[in-house]
Design a protein around this motif. Structure first.
Motif: not given
Length: 239
Positions: A122-149
């Motif tokens: 979560l820290e590495r891909v810069g999504l610690s602040h969005a850790a508890d958000r549902v992935v389907g509600q994220l922006a396209h770029g953030q969803r790409q970073w989730v998969e990289l994680g």
């Protein structure tokens, strides 16, 4: 001699009479980052699918550290240490970011280790602040970073990325380039991409595909100056 991390020998994929990939010899060294570019229909995607077990070659070999994986299934290739991120994120939209990454991390690790890995990713891909958000509600770029994680959580030796910057905003592209460079400090990568600005940000060596074969391999600077590459790939935009 030490075997290359990844190598293809006479790799070919024929669909009837169409030679989508034709006798490709390709070598990737340990720790290398290589970008694959080329016009639409050049064979990049077919080549990528053969590397990842999505297509079985008509002819030739794919070798990972000297082991023939040409006829291996995608899950077998993943277990060998090859991580794959497709253009369309393969994530669970109904789960949170943390739950998505935990599912990947827990496959190969104890519950305690998986929990630590999730926080690290979560820290590495810069999504610690969005850790508890549902992935389907994220922006396209953030969803790409989730998969990289998810991919990084399995600790692969080689990561294959298919158009990681596609559909991103300029700010998202900048962050993704930074993330790719950071990953390359410890992992080898092959990046299939169309965005030449993104390639300039991350690439050292570039392989250009055209009509199912490798046209040229060179540094990104020489590729950008090459008149043949400009004609077949960059076209009028480069001119």
């Amino acid at each position: 001699m030490v075997a290359p991390l990844l190598q293809t020998r006479d790799l070919s994929m024929h669909f009837g009479g169409v030679k989508a990939v034709n006798n490709v010899d390709f070598t990737l060294a340990e720790g290398e980052l290589r970008c694959l570019i080329g016009p639409n229909g050049a064979g990049k995607s077919t080549f990528f699918k053969m590397l990842t077990g999505q297509l079985e070659p008509s002819h030739g070999q794919v070798l990972f550290r000297g082991q023939d994986i040409s006829r291996s299934y995608a899950h077998e290739i993943a277990r060998l240490g090859i991580g794959i991120k497709t253009q369309v994120p393969s994530v669970f939209d109904g789960l949170s970011v943390r739950e998505n990454i935990w599912l990947a991390a827990s496959r190969l690790n104890s519950a305690e280790r998986a929990k630590r890995l999730v926080d690290e990713m979560l820290e590495r891909v810069g999504l610690s602040h969005a850790a508890d958000r549902v992935v389907g509600q994220l922006a396209h770029g953030q969803r790409q970073w989730v998969e990289l994680g998810l991919v990084l959580s399995t600790d692969p030796e080689l990561i294959l990325l298919d158009e990681p910057a596609a559909g991103m905003t300029h700010e998202e592209v900048l962050k993704t380039a930074e993330l790719v460079r950071e990953i390359n400090r410890t992992k080898a990568l092959i990046v299939v991409e169309h965005d030449m600005q993104f390639i300039r940000m991350i690439a050292k060596q570039v392989t250009v595909f055209n009509r199912g074969s490798i046209l040229i391999e060179d540094s990104v600077e020489n590729i950008m100056r090459n008149p043949l590459v400009r004609d077949i790939y960059l076209g009028k935009q480069a001119a």
